[in-house]
Design an enzyme around this catalytic site. Structure first.
Site, PDB file in Angstrom:
ATOM      1  N   VAL A   1      39.578  70.898  26.260  1.00 41.61           N
ATOM      2  CA  VAL A   1      38.125  70.689  26.356  1.00 41.61           C
ATOM      3  C   VAL A   1      37.602  71.166  27.715  1.00 41.61           C
ATOM      4  CG1 VAL A   1      36.265  68.988  26.226  1.00 41.61           C
ATOM      5  CG2 VAL A   1      38.259  68.755  24.739  1.00 41.61           C
TER       6      VAL A   1
ATOM      7  N   LYS B   1      36.725  58.408  24.805  1.00 48.71           N
ATOM      8  CA  LYS B   1      36.324  57.238  23.991  1.00 48.71           C
ATOM      9  C   LYS B   1      37.181  56.025  24.293  1.00 48.71           C
ATOM     10  CE  LYS B   1      39.505  59.464  21.404  1.00 48.71           C
ATOM     11  NZ  LYS B   1      39.770  60.797  21.002  1.00 48.71           N
TER      12      LYS B   1
ATOM     13  N   GLU C   1      28.457  62.102  24.985  1.00 48.48           N
ATOM     14  CA  GLU C   1      28.236  62.715  23.671  1.00 48.48           C
ATOM     15  C   GLU C   1      29.538  63.180  23.025  1.00 48.48           C
ATOM     16  OE1 GLU C   1      24.967  63.185  21.969  1.00 48.48           O
ATOM     17  OE2 GLU C   1      26.649  63.129  20.581  1.00 48.48           O
TER      18      GLU C   1
ATOM     19  N   GLY D   1      33.266  64.684  18.304  1.00 50.59           N
ATOM     20  CA  GLY D   1      33.452  66.022  18.895  1.00 50.59           C
ATOM     21  C   GLY D   1      32.129  66.724  19.121  1.00 50.59           C
TER      22      GLY D   1
ATOM     23  N   ILE E   1      29.613  67.004  17.092  1.00 49.67           N
ATOM     24  CA  ILE E   1      28.461  66.493  16.341  1.00 49.67           C
ATOM     25  C   ILE E   1      27.545  65.718  17.290  1.00 49.67           C
ATOM     26  CG2 ILE E   1      27.703  65.008  14.443  1.00 49.67           C
ATOM     27  CD1 ILE E   1      30.522  65.261  13.263  1.00 49.67           C
TER      28      ILE E   1
ATOM     29  N   GLU F   1      49.351  64.258  16.043  1.00 47.99           N
ATOM     30  CA  GLU F   1      50.163  64.152  17.258  1.00 47.99           C
ATOM     31  C   GLU F   1      51.604  63.757  16.896  1.00 47.99           C
ATOM     32  OE1 GLU F   1      48.821  64.257  20.441  1.00 47.99           O
ATOM     33  OE2 GLU F   1      46.685  64.216  19.962  1.00 47.99           O
TER      34      GLU F   1
ATOM     35  N   ASP G   1      41.881  54.992  16.994  1.00 43.76           N
ATOM     36  CA  ASP G   1      40.918  55.976  17.505  1.00 43.76           C
ATOM     37  C   ASP G   1      39.550  55.757  16.840  1.00 43.76           C
ATOM     38  OD1 ASP G   1      40.368  58.864  18.663  1.00 43.76           O
ATOM     39  OD2 ASP G   1      39.841  58.977  16.540  1.00 43.76           O
TER      40      ASP G   1
ATOM     41  N   LYS H   1      35.793  54.583  18.406  1.00 43.98           N
ATOM     42  CA  LYS H   1      34.557  55.346  18.172  1.00 43.98           C
ATOM     43  C   LYS H   1      33.474  54.480  17.526  1.00 43.98           C
ATOM     44  CE  LYS H   1      37.039  59.739  17.909  1.00 43.98           C
ATOM     45  NZ  LYS H   1      37.789  60.629  17.008  1.00 43.98           N
TER      46      LYS H   1
HETATM   47  N1  HSE Z   1      42.457  62.415  17.322  1.00 44.45           N
HETATM   48  C1  HSE Z   1      41.075  62.617  17.101  1.00 44.45           C
HETATM   49  C2  HSE Z   1      40.839  62.927  15.630  1.00 44.45           C
HETATM   50  C3  HSE Z   1      40.570  63.736  17.966  1.00 44.45           C
HETATM   51  O1  HSE Z   1      41.800  63.148  14.877  1.00 44.45           O
HETATM   52  O2  HSE Z   1      39.700  62.939  15.209  1.00 44.45           O
HETATM   53  C4  HSE Z   1      39.154  63.588  18.431  1.00 44.45           C
HETATM   54  O3  HSE Z   1      38.855  62.367  19.006  1.00 44.45           O
END
Ligand code: HSE
Length: 439
Positions: free
Chosen positions: A13, A102, A126, A131, A133, A187, A198, A202
Site C-alpha cells: 500500500v 483497522k 478511509e 480497501g 471503497i 495468508e 478482520d 471493520k
Molecule cells: N485480509 C483482508 C481481506 C485484507 O481479506 O479482506 C484487507 O483488509
C-alpha cells in the site's frame, strides 16, 4: 506551498500511495501539492518499485513522526506495534495522521481519537475498511444527515473468495483454503480472516461512524467460516440462499413492540443470504457495504476491498482531504482540526445487545436415525422452546442416517440454543453439524 507527508511503510500500500503522489497528472489538482518528505522502511537495501532521493528513505521511524517539516504522517505499517505508538507520537507532535490500520483503530481508537481531539489534529482512516471503497467519509459526510438503521457488509475479501469458490465448485473449506493460500488470496496464518476477526475490526469501525459512538471490540460477536461445509452450501442453494460472511451492525429493536432500542447488534457470522438480496451477488475478493437509513433508504457500496492501487486510492483521498482543509485555513486563526466533518465527534460508548437476545432466522442441519417420529420430536422440541419452524425437509441419507434441514422463523438466539442443547441429548439425534443464521 506543498504539504509535506511522511510515509511509514513502503510495502504494497505504501508503494501504491507513493505511485499516486508521484504521478499527479489527470488527478485532483491537490495531489501535485503533496510532497513526500520522508519514507520509513525496515531495510534500506531492498529493491524498490519507486525511486526516492537517497536521503528520503530512513529506518528511523521516530525521526519521521517528530520531523517538524512533516504535516501529515501516513501510517501503512500494519500490525499493532510500533504502529500504535508511532500514531500517538505523531499526534502528540501535532501532526495529522492517515492510516489504513483497522486493527489499531478498532482496538485503540479511544486513546487515538481522544489524543487527536486534544492535539487538534485529524486521524483519517478511509483505507481501513473496504480497501478502495469510499465508505468512511460517506458515512461521516454524505450520509451523515441520515438516521442509520443498519450497516451490513461483506468486508473480508479472503473469506468471500473462499465461500464463492466453495459455492461454484462444491469444494470443502480446507481444500479451497489451501488453494487460496497457494494462489496468494489467503495468508499462511489465515486466522484473522477465516475466523472473522478482520471483519469484526471493520464492523466495529463502521458501527462507530454510523451510530456515532465508540465500540468495545470485545462486544462484537465473531464467528468465522471454518465450519461451513459443502453440504450446507448445497442445501442453502436448494433453499434459495447463498452463504456469505456478513458483518452486521444494526440498531436493535424490541421483538415485541418493534420499538427502536438505544443499543446495537454487532455481529460477524456466516449467513444464509437470499439469492435476490443485493449482497448475494458480491463474489470473489470483492467487498460490499449496504447502508440502510432514513430518509435515504438503501445504499450499497461495492468494489475492491484490498490491493495496492485501491487501498492507496483511499489513503491519498484522506491526504488531500486534510491538505484541502489546511489550505483553506491558511492565514486563519481557526484551530487546526476545526472541520467537524473530518474530525471524530463522539466520546461515549455504544451499548451492545447480548447475542442471547438477538432475534434472527436460523438454518439447522441435523443428522438423525431414519425412523418414525423423529421429525415430530424435533418439531415438538423446537415448539417447547418457542422456536417456530418455517420449513423442515429430509433431503438426503448418509448411510442409514437421515439428514434433516430446518429453517426457523425469527427466534431469539437463547431459545434456539436451548432447543438445540436439548435435541443433542436425544438418542435418535446423532449430531447437529450446522447452525447458521439467515438474513
Ligand atoms: N485480509 C483482508 C481481506 C485484507 O481479506 O479482506 C484487507 O483488509
Amino acid at each position: 506551498m506543498a504539504v509535506k507527508v511522511g510515509l511509514l511503510g513502503l510495502g504494497t500500500v505504501g508503494t501504491g500511495t507513493a505511485q499516486i503522489l508521484l504521478d499527479p497528472a489527470e488527478r485532483h489538482p491537490l495531489v501535485k501539492e503533496i510532497a513526500i518528505a520522508r519514507v520509513g522502511v525496515r531495510s534500506l537495501d531492498k529493491p524498490r518499485a519507486v525511486e526516492f532521493p537517497p536521503d528520503c528513505l530512513t529506518t528511523d521511524l521516530e525521526a519521521i513522526v517528530t520531523d517538524p517539516d512533516i504535516a501529515i504522517v501516513v501510517e501503512l505499517l500494519g500490525g499493532l506495534e510500533p504502529a500504535r505508538s508511532l500514531i500517538l507520537k505523531a499526534i502528540h507532535q501535532g501532526k495529522h495522521v492517515v492510516t489504513a490500520n483497522k486493527a489499531v483503530i478498532a482496538r485503540y481508537g479511544d486513546e487515538i481519537f481522544t489524543a487527536a481531539n486534544k492535539a487538534g489534529v485529524y486521524v483519517m482512516l478511509e483505507a481501513a475498511v473496504g480497501g478502495g471503497i469510499p465508505v468512511i467519509q460517506p458515512l461521516k459526510q454524505a450520509l451523515g444527515v441520515n438516521r442509520i438503521h443498519g450497516v451490513t457488509g461483506i468486508v473480508n475479501g479472503t473469506t468471500n473468495y473462499i465461500l464463492t469458490r466453495m459455492q461454484q465448485e462444491g469444494g470443502d473449506f480446507e481444500a479451497i483454503l489451501a488453494d487460496a493460500q497457494r494462489l496468494g488470496y489467503a495468508e499462511a496464518d489465515p486466522s484473522a480472516d477465516v475466523d472473522g476477526l478482520d471483519a469484526a475490526d471493520k464492523i466495529a469501525i463502521l458501527a462507530s461512524l454510523a451510530f456515532g459512538g465508540r465500540i468495545k471490540l470485545s462486544e462484537v460477536y465473531s464467528e468465522g467460516i471454518r465450519h461451513v461445509t459443502a453440504a450446507d452450501i448445497a442445501y442453502a442453494e436448494r433453499l434459495g440462499f447463498v452463504i456469505k460472511l456478513l458483518a452486521i451492525a444494526r440498531r436493535d429493536t424490541c421483538p415485541i413492540s418493534n420499538e427502536v432500542l438505544d443499543q446495537l447488534q454487532l455481529r460477524v457470522h456466516p449467513t444464509l443470504v437470499p439469492k435476490h438480496h443485493p449482497l448475494a451477488s458480491v463474489n470473489d475478493v470483492y467487498n460490499a457495504i449496504l447502508v440502510e437509513g432514513e430518509p435515504i433508504g438503501q445504499v450499497m457500496f461495492f468494489g475492491p476491498g484490498a490491493g495496492a492501487g485501491p487501498t492507496a486510492s483511499a489513503v491519498v483521498s484522506d491526504i488531500i482531504n486534510i491538505a484541502a482543509t489546511l489550505q483553506s485555513q491558511q492565514g486563519s486563526t481557526a484551530t487546526p482540526s476545526a472541520n467537524p466533518l473530518l474530525a471524530c465527534s463522539h466520546q461515549h460508548y455504544c451499548k451492545v445487545s447480548p447475542m442471547a437476545d438477538i432475534v434472527s432466522r436460523f438454518y439447522v442441519r441435523l443428522l438423525a436415525k431414519d425412523q418414525p417420529g423423529v421429525i415430530g420430536r424435533v418439531g415438538l422440541c423446537f415448539g417447547n422452546h418457542e422456536v417456530s419452524i418455517e420449513s423442515v425437509v429430509q433431503i438426503d441419507m448418509r448411510g442409514d442416517v437421515a439428514e434433516i434441514v430446518v429453517v426457523t422463523h425469527e427466534v431469539r438466539e437463547a431459545n434456539i440454543q436451548s432447543a438445540l442443547d436439548e435435541l443433542r441429548s436425544y438418542p435418535d439425534i446423532q449430531s447437529v453439524p450446522s447452525v447458521l443464521r439467515v438474513l
